[in-house]
Enzyme design. Structure first.
Site, PDB file in Angstrom:
ATOM      1  N   CYS A 167      -6.260  -2.627   4.331  1.00 17.48           N
ATOM      2  CA  CYS A 167      -5.181  -1.979   3.572  1.00 17.48           C
ATOM      3  C   CYS A 167      -5.424  -0.501   3.298  1.00 17.48           C
ATOM      4  O   CYS A 167      -4.489   0.316   3.423  1.00 17.48           O
ATOM      5  CB  CYS A 167      -4.912  -2.714   2.258  1.00 17.48           C
ATOM      6  N   ASP A 211       3.536  -0.729   0.386  1.00 19.80           N
ATOM      7  CA  ASP A 211       2.478  -1.732   0.421  1.00 19.80           C
ATOM      8  C   ASP A 211       1.963  -1.948   1.844  1.00 19.80           C
ATOM      9  O   ASP A 211       2.715  -2.412   2.699  1.00 19.80           O
ATOM     10  CB  ASP A 211       3.040  -3.045  -0.137  1.00 19.80           C
ATOM     11  N   HIS A 220       0.025  -4.222   2.872  1.00 20.31           N
ATOM     12  CA  HIS A 220      -0.338  -5.622   3.121  1.00 20.31           C
ATOM     13  C   HIS A 220       0.732  -6.382   3.891  1.00 20.31           C
ATOM     14  O   HIS A 220       0.573  -7.563   4.172  1.00 20.31           O
ATOM     15  CB  HIS A 220      -0.610  -6.347   1.806  1.00 20.31           C
TER      16      HIS A 220
END
Lengths: 462, 531
Positions: A295, A419, A421
């Protein structure tokens, strides 16, 4: 932008000339003469403009003629849109709806053609032979002119404007060709369009092909002066070129997904957002399975993409391996780090940005997640002055902060989060609907964990 | 399920009327238009008689079929294909044999058809598209029974076997075919190094060819891009003989493929350049069996490319004869032949020919008779479609770097009466030498197509003069043909006495030398008749 339609006329004209002695004094005159020949060609009755994806043909230099009867010189140029067949891709219908809200002017693409029939004279065919030794120079000139207008502007004005733009572009190209010529080595003059702050507005600049931005510093300084642009940030690097709304990005990454979001409804809050363009980098992209460990690397890639697209660097966004190698190179990690699945944090991000991009960053430390709500002013300032994406790492997660909605009075704050992820495909709908790019409240952070934020600083350069 | 050939009645009449000597064969061409669904034949022409040199041809092979001069047939086909406007092309061959040779006829036809296709398509600048029909038709006719056998071969596949095809006669096959026309301005610069060769000219024209092929086209005001039908705006009415003329407009663009993206100019050091410039008139026909607009566009575009290409080829053929070695390239402007049109017998379509500046409609009519076996009144030949050639004076200093004073030249002329029966015009050889050697040309009274440009080639080298002597009347004074600034004056002028004496003296000495040259020339240019 006050205009509704951008007419973009593209075409290739072949520049050709014969030089007896490329290093001689006469060669400049010969080259100029060839350019003049091209200028009279575009002013001749033989040029025809065609509107792409439509049956419309226009003869601009014959007192405006078109093959579509209802389109006359007095017609408003907005009328032309009805003749254009749009591509019906059928996908992402609702995102199209969202786009309509944010999308800028419509682009009408046109192509430059030359009629070879209906000749002016009836010269008998002949062969003209010249037998002096000469250097035959041939170069395709990639003409690309734009004209931004309101929909009620007449077709006649648009066409005259486009022909004038062609002439001016040829003159500009001549200047660039002559300036960068060495003997019989000619560089192709390439047009770039820039959306500059007033008074310059939408401007086209010609750069010689093959000469990197780093060597064009002087030319840019000149232009910054001429266009009254600030001298501490790039406006005229090739990467800063205007991205036409109808052009797809070839690399397939999404750009600025956050613009499709509705801002949070906080009383009295102002938005402080990332400036410019970035690409969304996340898990599983580029056939790298970094689910669970990558990440921070992805956040770093997003930041690198920002520096590339704002024109600060010409290098491509680094891969995981290149990031790891950079850390080894600066002595931060052992060689066996390369190829591993080890996490990195803000400090490593700072180190890589410095090593690979020459970018310095500030580190902000927060001892617990709940403290982030107090950082509104600092983050707002960052987005106002630097406007770069921020990498935040803490707990077991890394994210990218693209902006804040902050009220100076109440202190209320929301964070615009990108994000890394996300493991799916480049589907804007999913990404915005499911919050992979979205506004989050203070509860988003682990209230007890400590966080480090990496705030990249813009280099002061043009 | 084979192809169907719809053949005009006039072709039937022609084929039926062919006279063949007993036990001999006759070959000929079939021309017309192919479309994916069916083919149309509008013209049949027998292979013209090759001037043999008075010696009886010893039969080399077992049968007259082996004696078929393949080279001659294919050369004829090439010349005729230059005379066909766009949309029309050579579709195949016919062969008339006596009954006893009928069974071997197919093999002969197969050999011929492949050789012919190969020769015609060599050096062609445009590529066949996927939709183009690659079948060629062979028609065998028995000279006794007049029975015809029609088969096709796919010339794309050397191993292909004959497929049966339908041969149907019809009236007025092409009477309502619309005619597309346009005049195209050409301006192509071709750099050349040392020699002007066919290859370098073709390479130079290749880019222009691609531009034309990719160009936008308006036919009668409508875009001709997609699969829409060509609307000639006229209902198909078999009773109307009015042929519609559809003006075509062509718009070129210079697309640059992404692979081609260059960052710098292409620079070629060349020893000179050749510019092809002028306005050419183009014509194409398209059948009226629901033709697609883009096929019509393709036909006129191919005609544009062909007409420029043919003229350049003719110029190069001329250069080969004229300048032997290519030293001493002369500068200046030289006219390319002008395109003229003449009506085809009865079918109403037209054929074209190329007229050099020193030629007249009489020459054209002669060639039409020779190549297409048809009589054309001179007044029917339309010479006004292209501009008149105006010559700029080729100044002496520009011409050639090789020394060109007369004293170094020997002018030899020699006459050979090839066919004593041919009283029509004196046959003569005329030779001239340039600094690079001797060159000899021969031609009969009606200029064979390869040598038509003799006088023009003389015209180019204005420093040369040609003395021609009719050997049948050796005492006559030589005719002096002088060329000045590219124009041949054909009046006879009496030469300076000194020159005349020199000629006669040289004649005997150099007669044999000329013979040798002729042999040499024949070896390199097989169509020069042997003596």
């Amino acid at each position: 932008m006050c205009c509704d339609i951008i007419f973009r006329l593209k075409g290739i004209l072949e520049f050709a000339c014969q030089l007896d002695n490329p290093n001689g004094a006469q060669s400049q005159g010969t080259i100029s003469k060839s350019f003049q020949g091209l200028q009279s060609k575009v002013s001749s009755k033989n040029i025809v403009l065609t509107v792409c994806n439509s049956p419309v043909l226009i003869w601009p230099n014959t007192g405006f003629q078109s093959n579509v009867e209802s389109l006359t010189e007095a017609s408003s140029c907005g009328d032309i849109l009805q003749y254009i067949e749009l591509d019906d891709s059928g996908t992402k219908k609702s995102s199209k709806k969202k786009d309509k809200k944010k999308s800028g002017p419509t682009v009408v693409n046109m192509k430059l053609l030359f009629e070879v029939t209906e000749p002016a004279g009836n010269e008998a065919p002949s062969l003209i032979r010249v037998s002096t030794q000469q250097h035959c120079v041939k170069m395709p000139l990639p003409l690309d002119c734009v004209l931004s207008v309101t929909t009620d502007e007449s077709m006649a004005t648009v066409c005259t404007g486009l022909v004038e733009a062609l002439n001016k572009q040829l003159a500009d190209m001549e200047e660039v060709v002559l300036r960068y010529r060495k003997g019989s080595s000619f560089l192709v003059p390439q047009p770039f369009h820039f959306q500059l702050p007033e008074p310059a507005g939408f401007t086209t600049v010609i750069y010689p092909a093959g000469v990197p931005d780093s060597q064009l510093q002087d030319a840019r300084e000149d232009l910054h002066n001429r266009f009254k642009l600030p001298s501490d940030r790039p406006y005229l690097r090739r990467a800063n070129a205007f991205h036409f709304p109808d052009a797809a990005y070839k690399d397939g990454y999404l750009r600025n997904p956050h613009i499709h979001l509705n801002p949070p409804n906080i009383e009295d809050a102002k938005l402080y957002l990332v400036q410019g363009v970035y690409s969304y980098h996340h898990y599983m992209q580029d056939r790298v399975d970094d689910d669970g460990w990558g990440c921070a690397y992805r956040s770093l890639q997003t930041i690198c993409s920002w520096f590339q697209q704002q024109g600060y660097v010409e290098t491509a966004v680094p891969t995981h391996t290149q990031i790891q190698q950079a850390l080894v190179d600066v002595g931060d990690k052992e060689p066996r780090f390369v190829g591993s699945r080890q996490w990195i944090g803000s400090i490593e991000v700072q180190a890589v940005l410095n090593q690979l991009l020459g970018v310095t960053s500030k580190i902000m430390f927060v001892s617990q997640g709940s403290e982030l709500t107090t950082k509104g002013r600092e983050l707002a300032n960052h987005f106002q002055t630097e406007g770069t994406p921020v990498m935040i790492g803490g707990g077991v997660l890394a994210h990218t902060i693209l902006g804040v909605a902050w009220s100076e009075n109440t202190g209320q704050i929301r964070f615009l989060i990108l994000d890394p992820h996300y493991t799916g495909g480049e589907d804007l709908q999913t990404i915005t609907d499911k919050g992979w790019c979205g506004w989050k409240g203070p509860e988003f952070w682990d209230q007890n964990a400590y966080y480090n934020l990496c705030l990249p600083q813009r280099p002061k350069t043009i | 399920m084979g192809r169907s050939y719809f053949v005009d009645e006039t072709v039937e009449e022609y084929l039926v009327g062919l006279q063949t000597a007993p036990r001999s064969c006759l070959t000929g061409l079939l021309a017309g238009q192919s479309s994916p669904q069916r083919d149309f034949v509008v013209l049949a022409v027998q292979t013209p008689h090759r001037e043999s040199e008075g010696q009886p041809k010893a039969s080399r092979g077992v049968s007259p079929l082996d004696d078929i001069d393949v080279e001659w047939v294919t050369e004829h086909a090439k010349q005729v294909s230059r005379m066909l406007p766009g949309g029309l092309c050579i579709l195949g061959l016919f062969l008339v044999t006596p009954p006893e040779l009928s069974k071997d006829a197919q093999n002969a036809l197969k050999r011929l058809i492949f050789a012919m296709d190969k020769y015609i398509t060599k050096g062609r600048l445009w590529e066949l598209s996927e939709e183009d029909v690659t079948d060629q038709v062979t028609l065998h006719i028995c000279s006794k029974t007049k029975k015809t056998v029609c088969k096709t071969f796919d010339v794309k596949d050397p191993k292909s076997s004959a497929k049966p095809a339908d041969w149907k006669y019809q009236t007025g096959v092409s009477s309502s075919w619309p005619m597309l026309t346009c005049s195209v301005e050409v301006d192509v610069q071709i750099p050349v190094s040392s020699d002007i060769t066919d290859k370098c000219m073709k390479d130079g024209l290749r880019r222009w060819t691609k531009q034309i092929e990719a160009a936008y086209c308006l036919i009668n005001g409508r875009q001709a891009l997609d699969d829409s039908e060509l609307s000639s705006g006229q209902k198909k009415n078999p009773k109307t003989t009015h042929r519609q003329t559809l003006p075509a407009r062509i718009f070129v663009t210079d697309e640059q493929s992404e692979l081609d993206e260059r960052s710098s100019a292409l620079v070629q050091v060349c020893s000179g350049s050749v510019k092809v410039r002028g306005v050419v008139y183009c014509r194409a026909y398209i059948h009226n069996n629901k033709p697609k607009a883009r096929h019509a566009a393709q036909a006129i575009k191919r005609d544009i490319i062909n007409t420029v290409c043919s003229r350049v080829e003719m110029f190069l053929e001329d250069l080969l004869i004229d300048e032997g070695s290519h030293k001493g390239l002369c500068s200046g402007q030289q006219a390319l032949p002008r395109r003229v049109f003449a009506p085809m017998p009865i079918s109403g379509l037209s054929v074209c020919d190329y007229m050099f500046p020193d030629e007249s409609t009489a020459d054209v009519a002669e060639r039409l008779k020779e190549m297409l076996d048809c009589e054309t009144p001179e007044e029917d030949i339309d010479t006004g479609l292209e501009g008149n050639q105006l010559f700029s004076d080729v100044s002496g200093s520009e011409i050639t770097d090789s020394p060109s004073d007369d004293s170094s030249k020997h002018v030899i002329s020699e006459v050979q009466a090839e066919n004593p029966k041919n009283q029509k015009a004196p046959q003569y050889y005329a030779a001239f030498s340039s600094s690079s050697g001797l060159a000899a040309n021969s031609f009969s009274g009606s200029r064979p197509y390869s040598f038509r440009k003799f006088s023009t080639s003389m015209a180019k080298n204005s420093s040369l003069r040609c003395f021609v002597i009719d050997m049948k009347l050796p005492s006559s004074s030589p005719a002096l043909y002088t060329s000045r600034a590219g124009r041949t004056s054909s009046e006879k002028r009496s030469p300076a006495p000194v020159a005349e004496a020199r000629i006669r003296q040289n004649l005997t000495v150099e007669y044999s030398a000329a013979r040798q040259v002729k042999q040499l020339l024949r070896a390199s240019h097989p169509l020069i008749p042997s003596s």
